[in-house]
Enzyme design. Structure first.
Site, short mmCIF file in Angstrom:
data_model
loop_
_atom_site.label_atom_id
_atom_site.label_comp_id
_atom_site.label_asym_id
_atom_site.label_seq_id
_atom_site.Cartn_x
_atom_site.Cartn_y
_atom_site.Cartn_z
CB SER A 77 -0.92 -0.01 1.23
OG SER A 77 -0.15 -0.09 2.42
CG PHE A 78 3.12 2.16 3.03
CD1 PHE A 78 1.87 2.75 3.16
CD2 PHE A 78 3.65 1.48 4.11
CE1 PHE A 78 1.17 2.67 4.35
CE2 PHE A 78 2.96 1.39 5.30
CZ PHE A 78 1.71 1.98 5.42
CB VAL A 81 10.19 -4.05 -4.17
CG1 VAL A 81 11.66 -4.46 -4.32
CG2 VAL A 81 9.89 -3.69 -2.72
CG ASP A 192 7.47 -7.88 10.42
OD1 ASP A 192 6.53 -8.58 10.85
OD2 ASP A 192 7.41 -7.25 9.35
CB SER A 432 7.87 -30.92 -24.29
OG SER A 432 8.32 -32.25 -24.09
CB ILE A 433 9.46 -30.05 -29.46
CG1 ILE A 433 10.46 -30.45 -30.54
CG2 ILE A 433 9.43 -28.54 -29.28
CD1 ILE A 433 10.06 -29.98 -31.93
CG ASP A 537 8.72 -41.48 -18.87
OD1 ASP A 537 8.45 -42.63 -19.28
OD2 ASP A 537 8.79 -40.49 -19.62
#
Length: 740
Positions: A77-78, A81, A192, A432-433, A537
């Site tokens: 809110s302030f 970054v 904190d 995928s390739i 696999d």
């Protein structure tokens, strides 16, 4: 000295009420509590903010125009970054994190915190605490230029469900303990401590950040009385405002340890008041799946009387370091960053933000002009500007090791095609390739796996490779590019080709050579299984040589597209050693089944290496029904051809690896202990011959795994956001007194 009167302080008042109930399994004792009114961050008697730090003479001042905005790393809110690049000066090209705060949005108490954060960062220099490089202000904003730490924060890692085993937690807590002790020695209470404020650098070491709630000049015999921090992590003495010292940080360390180990907070009610009452009075249910050492440390950190808490005695942090939970930690090596972190972010572009929350990184970086603050705001931040004295010296003497040439050539918005040139296909799959690619600057060759995200979520594969790719026999992930629909995974190029190709091309092959190959692969599989990872696999086409040497050390296990990590009911990763009371039985059964399938695949490989043909398919034209019928029967030939020359020991091992019942099949550990592997140097040197053409054997092998894949549907890998843990912490805003 700048003073503030009571009229300038913001006071959002609330009462702590008496509660008598049971919440989330925690019994709350029916004891009356003193009703108190207090502000969210009432600084009490601390009304004066000393300004003792100044810009060092001879250092160049910084301003916003010297930094290029690259990406948004976070937002509150302030302010925001940003990831930024320095455009001029001796450190031109260096990447930093730029914390931008809007003065007009900061209440007086928040302005005090910001000034305090700047002062603390100037004073602190420690390997596990973020470094402040510049601080400056404009009419409307404040700027802190800090280390850019590519690993993101621990909260993001936790919400992605990567970590935490006890060994992981031990490492991170140990580094945190050293960081907190350094702050305590400077008279600073951190206040904190939470996952959001713990960052990971590119090597995987922690860095403590965000000092807006920290309190300076608190000696052991003095106390602070302000009500600051995130409620769930507060110590009881902070909640009841009876005064707190550095000991409050050790309680918060216990909360963090509990959350990292279990995925839940020890005290969390349905609202703020209930949470605070639980912190003051609730009994803690200790998870029994934790080791006795972990339980013991938690109990000693969760002492409601701060003077009885571990770390509060005259020896301080030494009490914590001596605890048996940390018995395997070499504290000197830890401080010197010589111990290997349990997780290393994927290496790649210096401005890579894969480890940060895409909610922020997807935003366009824009630093809008700040609204002018109140008239006295500039006076409040007098002396805010700062340039680290070592910044210029470091930039002159040391190269910018974290800046690759690609950044200087292509800038911040480099896409995969800007950095690499695509070449021929290596392999093609359903989702995928895989192609060969060349780095445009270094001309080095790599492989890139291009995954269609609309068909499969690649998160699990990426996380496994980032976490375990440092193993010498697991393919190394070099870079990750997330470009909308497609994800590009850049890995080392397997120039030696497939293991089976190389073996089948050899006219002769001995048991001793086969056992050396199987030992290397099984040792790697055992490592994965011990970490709670199953590959699922392990067909021969996913086992390749790094180079043409044919040395077993150059073998790599590749393609973790269907790999899975063992997770508890709460979604957190586990290792099999302490899961009995934490994982549903069917999950453990499935995990055991998948691990047994990995061993079965290695048995098929061993059989083919020794016999020269596959155990269950006669050729590429066999139907899936025929192959599955043979597999289901559990019967395979161990006579005729090469089998007449092969040792009984190898046949015994094969019979256990290919056992039709997964419950009776060998584990990876048992394979490694079998005499044919344990005494592999004594295996016969007799040269086994090849009779079938390599392409026919490979065709039969492909038919075998094709039949198996048609038999069972591959599970759908959902995004991690669908997990229970991610949903539990989806708010990204734990109830906090900081409101930011």
């Amino acid at each position: 000295m700048i003073s503030f009167g009571p009229a300038q302080e913001s006071s959002l008042k609330m009462e702590v009420q008496s509660v008598s109930s049971e919440v989330n399994g925690h019994q709350i004792m029916d004891e009356p509590m003193e009703e108190e009114s207090y502000t969210h961050c009432d600084e009490g008697a601390y009304k004066e903010i000393p300004i003792t730090h100044h810009v060092k003479e001879g250092c160049e001042k910084a301003d916003p125009s010297q930094f290029e905005l690259l990406k948004v790393l976070g937002q509150g809110s302030f302010g925001k970054v940003f990831l930024v690049r320095k455009l001029m000066g001796p450190d031109a090209g260096q990447l930093y994190a730029m914390k931008v705060l809007k003065k007009a949005s900061l209440k007086v108490r928040d302005r005090v915190r910001t000034k305090m954060e700047r002062d603390i960062l100037v004073e602190v220099n420690h390997p596990f605490i973020v470094k402040l490089h510049y601080a400056f202000q404009t009419e409307g904003k404040l700027y802190l230029i800090l280390d850019f730490l590519r690993g993101g924060d621990v909260f993001t890692r936790l919400s992605k469900e990567v970590m935490f085993t006890e060994e992981d937690v031990k490492f991170y807590l140990a580094e945190l303990a050293l960081a907190l002790d350094h702050l305590h020695n400077l008279g600073i209470v951190y206040r904190d401590l939470k996952p959001e404020n713990i960052l990971l650098d590119e090597a995987g070491h922690i860095k403590l950040t965000d000092f807006g709630l920290s309190k300076e000049s608190v000696d052991q015999d003095k106390k602070a009385y302000s009500f600051c921090g995130t409620v769930e992590y507060m110590a009881p003495e902070v909640v009841n405002r009876r005064g707190h010292t550095q000991s409050a940080d050790w309680w918060s360390l216990g909360v963090l340890m509990f959350e990292m180990l279990t995925g839940t907070l020890p005290f969390q009610g349905k609202d703020r008041n209930e949470t605070m009452n639980m912190i003051l009075k609730a009994k803690l249910g200790m998870p029994q799946f934790l080791s006795l050492e972990a339980q013991g440390l938690l109990r000693m950190l969760f002492k409601r009387n701060p003077s009885n808490r571990l770390g509060a005695g005259p020896d301080g942090v030494e009490e914590i370091k001596r605890h048996t939970f940390f018995s395997t930690i070499d504290w000197n090596k830890l401080y010197r960053r010589e111990l290997q972190p349990p997780f290393k972010p994927a290496s790649g572009k210096p401005d890579d933000t894969f480890c940060f929350d895409p909610e922020f990184t997807a935003k366009t970086p824009k630093d809008s002009p700040g609204i002018p603050p109140s008239a006295n705001a500039h006076q409040l931040f007098k002396g805010f500007s700062f340039v680290a004295p070592v910044s210029l010296e470091e930039s002159k003497s040391a190269p910018l090791v974290n800046i690759l040439p690609i950044v200087q050539v292509h800038g911040s918005s480099a896409q995969f095609s800007d950095v690499y040139e695509l070449k021929e296909d290596i392999g093609v799959g359903s989702y995928s390739i895989c192609k060969r690619c060349i780095h445009r600057v270094t001309a080095m060759e790599f492989a890139v796996k291009i995954i269609d995200k609309s068909k499969r979520d690649p998160s699990e594969e990426i996380e496994i490779l980032m976490r375990y790719g440092q193993h010498p026999n697991i393919i190394t992930l070099k870079d990750v590019y997330d470009e909308g629909r497609f994800v590009y995974l850049v890995t080392e190029l397997m120039k030696g080709g497939e293991l089976l190709d190389k073996i089948l091309r050899q006219k002769f092959f001995s048991e001793r050579e086969a056992s050396a190959v199987l030992y290397t692969i099984t040792k790697t599989v055992d490592y994965l299984h011990c970490q709670g990872v199953v590959h699922r696999d392990l067909k021969p086409s996913n086992i390749l040589y790094m180079d043409d040497s044919g040395n077993p050390d150059s073998i790599r296990i590749c393609d973790f597209g269907f790999a899975k990590q063992l997770r508890g009911d709460n979604g957190l990763l586990l290792t099999p050693c302490y899961t009995a009371n934490f994982v549903a039985p069917e999950v453990l059964m499935r995990q055991g089944y998948d691990a047994a399938c990995d061993i079965w695949s290695l048995g098929v490989l061993l059989y083919t290496m020794l016999a020269g043909y596959t155990p269950f398919a006669n050729g590429p034209n066999d139907t899936p029904e025929e192959i599955l019928l043979r597999i289901g029967s559990g019967k395979f030939s161990l006579s005729g051809g090469n089998w007449d020359s092969v040792s009984d020991s190898s046949k015994d091992l094969l019979s256990h690896m290919l056992h039709v019942d997964p419950h009776h099949r060998y584990t990876a550990e048992q394979v490694l202990k079998h005499s044919w592997i344990a005494c592999r140097d004594q295996n016969p040197h007799f040269q086994l011959t090849r009779h079938e053409a390599p392409h026919l054997v490979k065709g039969a092998m492909a038919a075998t795994y094709s039949a198996l894949n048609h038999k069972t549907c591959k599970p759908v890998l959902e995004p991690v956001a669908a997990s229970s843990l991610a949903q539990r912490r989806n708010m990204k805003k734990l109830t906090s007194t900081d409101m930011s």
